[in-house]
Design a protein around this motif. Structure first.
Motif, PDB file in Angstrom:
ATOM      1  N   LEU A  43       0.679  -1.279  -0.024  1.00 46.25           N
ATOM      2  CA  LEU A  43       0.113  -0.128   0.144  1.00 46.25           C
ATOM      3  C   LEU A  43       1.180   1.238   0.080  1.00 46.25           C
ATOM      4  CD1 LEU A  43      -2.499  -1.083   2.751  1.00 46.25           C
ATOM      5  CD2 LEU A  43      -2.504  -1.767   0.394  1.00 46.25           C
ATOM      6  N   SER A  45       3.019   4.421  -2.642  1.00 44.09           N
ATOM      7  CA  SER A  45       2.813   5.478  -3.723  1.00 44.09           C
ATOM      8  C   SER A  45       2.225   4.912  -4.712  1.00 44.09           C
ATOM      9  CB  SER A  45       3.959   6.127  -3.894  1.00 44.09           C
ATOM     10  OG  SER A  45       3.803   6.693  -5.010  1.00 44.09           O
ATOM     11  N   TYR A  46       2.450   3.905  -5.383  1.00 43.35           N
ATOM     12  CA  TYR A  46       1.638   3.551  -6.665  1.00 43.35           C
ATOM     13  C   TYR A  46       0.632   2.720  -6.463  1.00 43.35           C
ATOM     14  CZ  TYR A  46       0.748   2.770 -11.619  1.00 43.35           C
ATOM     15  OH  TYR A  46       0.341   2.473 -12.878  1.00 43.35           O
ATOM     16  N   SER A  67      -0.783  -6.253   3.280  1.00 39.76           N
ATOM     17  CA  SER A  67       0.440  -5.140   3.729  1.00 39.76           C
ATOM     18  C   SER A  67       0.960  -5.566   5.058  1.00 39.76           C
ATOM     19  CB  SER A  67      -0.436  -3.863   4.041  1.00 39.76           C
ATOM     20  OG  SER A  67      -0.080  -2.698   4.562  1.00 39.76           O
ATOM     21  N   THR A  69       1.667  -3.051   7.161  1.00 42.75           N
ATOM     22  CA  THR A  69       1.517  -1.821   7.819  1.00 42.75           C
ATOM     23  C   THR A  69       0.316  -1.793   8.452  1.00 42.75           C
ATOM     24  OG1 THR A  69       3.438  -0.730   6.465  1.00 42.75           O
ATOM     25  CG2 THR A  69       2.216   0.500   8.080  1.00 42.75           C
ATOM     26  N   LYS A  72      -2.050   1.368   7.616  1.00 45.23           N
ATOM     27  CA  LYS A  72      -2.169   1.590   6.402  1.00 45.23           C
ATOM     28  C   LYS A  72      -3.413   0.803   6.280  1.00 45.23           C
ATOM     29  CE  LYS A  72       2.062   2.275   4.239  1.00 45.23           C
ATOM     30  NZ  LYS A  72       3.002   1.592   3.218  1.00 45.23           N
ATOM     31  N   TYR A  90       1.454 -10.090   4.772  1.00 48.36           N
ATOM     32  CA  TYR A  90       2.575 -10.825   3.892  1.00 48.36           C
ATOM     33  C   TYR A  90       2.441 -12.444   4.445  1.00 48.36           C
ATOM     34  CZ  TYR A  90       3.643  -6.252   2.013  1.00 48.36           C
ATOM     35  OH  TYR A  90       3.693  -5.190   1.404  1.00 48.36           O
ATOM     36  N   ASN A 111      10.521  -4.238  -6.271  1.00 50.71           N
ATOM     37  CA  ASN A 111      10.728  -5.283  -7.307  1.00 50.71           C
ATOM     38  C   ASN A 111      11.221  -6.729  -6.830  1.00 50.71           C
ATOM     39  OD1 ASN A 111      10.392  -2.927  -8.797  1.00 50.71           O
ATOM     40  ND2 ASN A 111      12.843  -2.574  -9.375  1.00 50.71           N
ATOM     41  N   GLU A 131       3.563  -5.487 -10.997  1.00 44.35           N
ATOM     42  CA  GLU A 131       4.148  -4.325 -11.594  1.00 44.35           C
ATOM     43  C   GLU A 131       5.416  -4.422 -12.238  1.00 44.35           C
ATOM     44  OE1 GLU A 131       3.867  -1.358 -12.349  1.00 44.35           O
ATOM     45  OE2 GLU A 131       1.651  -1.472 -12.096  1.00 44.35           O
ATOM     46  N   LYS A 132       5.794  -3.509 -13.169  1.00 42.35           N
ATOM     47  CA  LYS A 132       6.918  -3.568 -13.725  1.00 42.35           C
ATOM     48  C   LYS A 132       7.873  -2.923 -12.653  1.00 42.35           C
ATOM     49  CE  LYS A 132       8.258   0.165 -13.861  1.00 42.35           C
ATOM     50  NZ  LYS A 132       8.456   1.330 -12.671  1.00 42.35           N
ATOM     51  N   ARG A 160       0.827  -0.173 -18.101  1.00 42.35           N
ATOM     52  CA  ARG A 160      -0.298   0.739 -18.504  1.00 42.35           C
ATOM     53  C   ARG A 160      -0.529   1.554 -19.864  1.00 42.35           C
ATOM     54  NH1 ARG A 160       1.778   5.775 -17.216  1.00 42.35           N
ATOM     55  NH2 ARG A 160       3.563   5.226 -15.968  1.00 42.35           N
ATOM     56  N   TRP A 199      14.373   2.236  -1.389  1.00 43.51           N
ATOM     57  CA  TRP A 199      14.449   0.929  -1.987  1.00 43.51           C
ATOM     58  C   TRP A 199      15.088   1.183  -3.217  1.00 43.51           C
ATOM     59  CZ3 TRP A 199      11.955  -0.671  -5.876  1.00 43.51           C
ATOM     60  CH2 TRP A 199      10.515  -0.120  -6.300  1.00 43.51           C
ATOM     61  N   ARG A 200      14.663   2.085  -4.129  1.00 43.19           N
ATOM     62  CA  ARG A 200      14.993   2.212  -5.534  1.00 43.19           C
ATOM     63  C   ARG A 200      16.446   2.221  -5.763  1.00 43.19           C
ATOM     64  NH1 ARG A 200       9.571   3.972  -5.972  1.00 43.19           N
ATOM     65  NH2 ARG A 200       8.628   3.391  -7.748  1.00 43.19           N
TER      66      ARG A 200
HETATM   67  P1  NDP Z   1       6.656   2.533  -2.328  1.00 44.73           P
HETATM   68  O1  NDP Z   1       7.778   2.496  -1.914  1.00 44.73           O
HETATM   69  O2  NDP Z   1       5.905   3.805  -2.528  1.00 44.73           O
HETATM   70  O3  NDP Z   1       5.384   1.252  -2.047  1.00 44.73           O
HETATM   71  C1  NDP Z   1       6.004   0.190  -1.938  1.00 44.73           C
HETATM   72  C2  NDP Z   1       5.165  -0.572  -0.785  1.00 44.73           C
HETATM   73  O4  NDP Z   1       5.647  -1.855  -0.645  1.00 44.73           O
HETATM   74  C3  NDP Z   1       5.433  -0.062   0.543  1.00 44.73           C
HETATM   75  O5  NDP Z   1       4.536   0.975   0.811  1.00 44.73           O
HETATM   76  C4  NDP Z   1       5.174  -1.344   1.661  1.00 44.73           C
HETATM   77  O6  NDP Z   1       3.663  -1.492   1.542  1.00 44.73           O
HETATM   78  C5  NDP Z   1       5.506  -2.465   0.581  1.00 44.73           C
HETATM   79  N1  NDP Z   1       6.562  -3.145   0.792  1.00 44.73           N
HETATM   80  C6  NDP Z   1       6.597  -4.403   1.307  1.00 44.73           C
HETATM   81  N2  NDP Z   1       7.883  -4.598   1.612  1.00 44.73           N
HETATM   82  C7  NDP Z   1       8.922  -3.447   1.619  1.00 44.73           C
HETATM   83  C8  NDP Z   1      10.140  -3.141   1.762  1.00 44.73           C
HETATM   84  N3  NDP Z   1      11.171  -4.073   2.346  1.00 44.73           N
HETATM   85  N4  NDP Z   1      10.629  -1.968   1.648  1.00 44.73           N
HETATM   86  C9  NDP Z   1       9.612  -0.831   1.179  1.00 44.73           C
HETATM   87  N5  NDP Z   1       8.516  -1.143   0.737  1.00 44.73           N
HETATM   88  C10 NDP Z   1       7.888  -2.503   1.130  1.00 44.73           C
HETATM   89  O7  NDP Z   1       6.746   2.163  -4.171  1.00 44.73           O
HETATM   90  P2  NDP Z   1       6.017   2.384  -5.342  1.00 44.73           P
HETATM   91  O8  NDP Z   1       4.633   2.140  -4.879  1.00 44.73           O
HETATM   92  O9  NDP Z   1       6.499   3.487  -5.971  1.00 44.73           O
HETATM   93  O10 NDP Z   1       6.528   1.019  -6.326  1.00 44.73           O
HETATM   94  C11 NDP Z   1       6.069  -0.167  -6.020  1.00 44.73           C
HETATM   95  C12 NDP Z   1       6.235  -0.979  -7.322  1.00 44.73           C
HETATM   96  O11 NDP Z   1       5.480  -0.440  -8.602  1.00 44.73           O
HETATM   97  C13 NDP Z   1       7.669  -1.012  -8.042  1.00 44.73           C
HETATM   98  O12 NDP Z   1       7.741  -2.192  -8.449  1.00 44.73           O
HETATM   99  C14 NDP Z   1       7.518   0.117  -9.043  1.00 44.73           C
HETATM  100  O13 NDP Z   1       8.409  -0.298 -10.084  1.00 44.73           O
HETATM  101  C15 NDP Z   1       6.281   0.093  -9.714  1.00 44.73           C
HETATM  102  N6  NDP Z   1       5.562   1.152 -10.122  1.00 44.73           N
HETATM  103  C16 NDP Z   1       5.018   1.325 -11.287  1.00 44.73           C
HETATM  104  C17 NDP Z   1       4.548   2.475 -11.648  1.00 44.73           C
HETATM  105  C18 NDP Z   1       3.817   2.440 -12.913  1.00 44.73           C
HETATM  106  O14 NDP Z   1       3.531   3.643 -13.476  1.00 44.73           O
HETATM  107  N7  NDP Z   1       3.300   1.272 -13.699  1.00 44.73           N
HETATM  108  C19 NDP Z   1       4.744   3.776 -11.307  1.00 44.73           C
HETATM  109  C20 NDP Z   1       5.292   3.532  -9.708  1.00 44.73           C
HETATM  110  C21 NDP Z   1       5.744   2.299  -9.164  1.00 44.73           C
HETATM  111  P3  NDP Z   1       3.040  -1.911   3.072  1.00 44.73           P
HETATM  112  O15 NDP Z   1       3.583  -1.133   3.953  1.00 44.73           O
HETATM  113  O16 NDP Z   1       1.568  -2.029   2.846  1.00 44.73           O
HETATM  114  O17 NDP Z   1       3.638  -3.357   3.222  1.00 44.73           O
END
Ligand code: NDP
Length: 366
Positions: A43, A45-46, A67, A69, A72, A90, A111, A131-132, A160, A199-200
């Motif tokens: 849950l 940003s994307y 999730s 969290t 959230k 998870y 990823n 996701e990609k 998309r 993480w990126r």
């Molecule tokens: P974020 O960091 O914003 O969100 C990732 C979520 O994954 C976290 O909020 C968390 O949610 C969960 N998570 C689980 N394990 C981990 C960890 N070890 N570290 C961090 N987060 C973790 O990333 P994005 O949403 O930007 O990106 C997520 C995926 O979406 C990527 O694969 C990215 O490439 C893809 N993406 C695709 C886009 C598109 O246009 N198609 C645009 C942006 C991203 P929780 O707390 O709920 O567990």
């Protein structure tokens, strides 16, 4: 933001159709036909962007979350009307197996988690939307494809742009021969990345750097713009900030493709430049240019015939409605979004990394 016309259409549809029971996060009457019940995993940003877009869908609906969290989960429950019994961590996510309120899980995590969780979701008998980049490498991607095949569930990748109107118009023109024989593609994909702790920029979670995150758009775009898969790859890596972009995390890679038809492509993937989102296709009889080509929109561009400005619709809303039809109605999309499509991109990315490392041309077979 919704236009007045979209609002009125939505409102009058809500008045005209009977309500469906059970789901509370939008006017139920706006749903049409069998609906894909989707749980989002991750849950962030994307994930939030996709959840908001799902509110506008006619064939797909957010029904669950996975999730790590708890806070959230609570927020999403009240924002999107998600029942307690459809919320998972998870650790207990395998229990979705017994939940008829979830047809598919959309994996939107870092990823590195795509591969293990896609396999777990498939083994729980649910369709996988991922996701990609689909995985960290082609080997993982192949394992995901095989796991979904074995479980008899669909595997779709969150491409998309494959459903975006201006992109599809260029593809239509190319298929109709309006550019003549395609000769050249240029793809420029980049943005300037911030927080070095994210993480990126962590190899273990991202699998690489800009190439995995944004360069993948040019890799994939080269294929749908030219309508062909590359047969060779060359690549060159440049790094200016060794603190931010550690070992295995690429900052900038230029790469080139050759195609069996004789067409060539030249692309740039970077985490160091803003305003870099452009596709250019040149053929014997014409050209197409998309800029921005892959952002959240509106996508804009032109061809030798004039401006391309088909109306903007939230990409993720169109994507999820189309994916529901692919899963529920076996609809065949104009540009594939299945696991085999994602696997091709992972094979190419593996080849780009190898070519950048060795300085040698890498041949590809699909
Ligand atoms: P974020 O960091 O914003 O969100 C990732 C979520 O994954 C976290 O909020 C968390 O949610 C969960 N998570 C689980 N394990 C981990 C960890 N070890 N570290 C961090 N987060 C973790 O990333 P994005 O949403 O930007 O990106 C997520 C995926 O979406 C990527 O694969 C990215 O490439 C893809 N993406 C695709 C886009 C598109 O246009 N198609 C645009 C942006 C991203 P929780 O707390 O709920 O567990």
């Amino acid at each position: 933001m919704k236009s007045r016309r979209q609002f009125l259409q939505h409102f009058s549809a809500a008045l005209a159709l009977p309500a469906l029971a059970g789901w509370t996060n939008k006017p139920e009457a706006s749903l049409q036909g069998p609906v894909l019940k989707v749980a989002i995993m991750g849950l962030g940003s994307y994930g939030t962007r996709v959840a908001d877009a799902l509110v506008g869908c006619k064939r797909a609906k957010l029904t669950g979350v996975i999730s790590g969290t708890p806070s959230k989960i609570k927020t999403w429950q009240s924002k999107y009307g998600i029942a307690e019994k459809n919320c998972y961590t998870y650790d207990n996510s395998d229990q979705i197996k017994n939940n008829p309120d979830i047809d598919a899980v959309y994996i939107i995590t870092p990823n590195a988690l795509h591969h293990p969780y896609a396999i777990r979701v498939a083994q729980a008998g649910k369709h996988v939307i991922c996701e990609k980049p689909m995985a960290l490498n082609a080997m993982e991607a192949l394992e995901m494809v095989n796991a979904c095949k074995k479980a008899n569930v669909k595997l779709l990748i969150g491409y998309r742009m494959h459903f975006e109107a201006n992109t599809l118009e260029v593809v239509r023109m190319r298929k109709a021969g309006e550019f003549g024989k395609p000769l050249f593609f240029q793809g420029l994909s980049g943005f300037r990345i911030g927080d070095p702790g994210q993480w990126r920029l962590t190899k273990n979670l991202a699998g690489g750097g800009a190439m995995m995150d944004i360069g993948v758009y040019s890799v994939n775009g080269a294929r749908y713009m030219l309508g062909e898969d590359p047969v060779w790859v060359t690549a060159q890596e440049t790094k200016t900030d060794f603190q931010k972009f550690k070992e295995g995390v690429d900052e900038t890679i230029q790469f080139q493709f050759g195609f069996a038809s004789g067409a060539v492509a030249s692309c740039l993937s970077t985490y160091s430049m803003n305003n870099l989102d452009k596709f250019f296709l040149n053929g014997e009889k014409g050209f197409a240019e998309l800029q921005p080509a892959t952002g959240y929109g509106p996508i804009q561009g032109r061809t030798h015939r004039g401006a391309l400005a088909l109306p903007h619709v939230t990409h993720q809303t169109t994507q999820m409605d189309e994916m529901a039809q692919i899963i529920l109605d076996n609809k065949v999309p104009e540009i594939p979004v299945d696991g085999a499509e994602g696997l091709k991109d992972m094979k190419i990315i593996d080849a780009i990394y190898l070519a950048a490392k060795t300085g040698k041309r890498v041949d590809l077979k699909f």
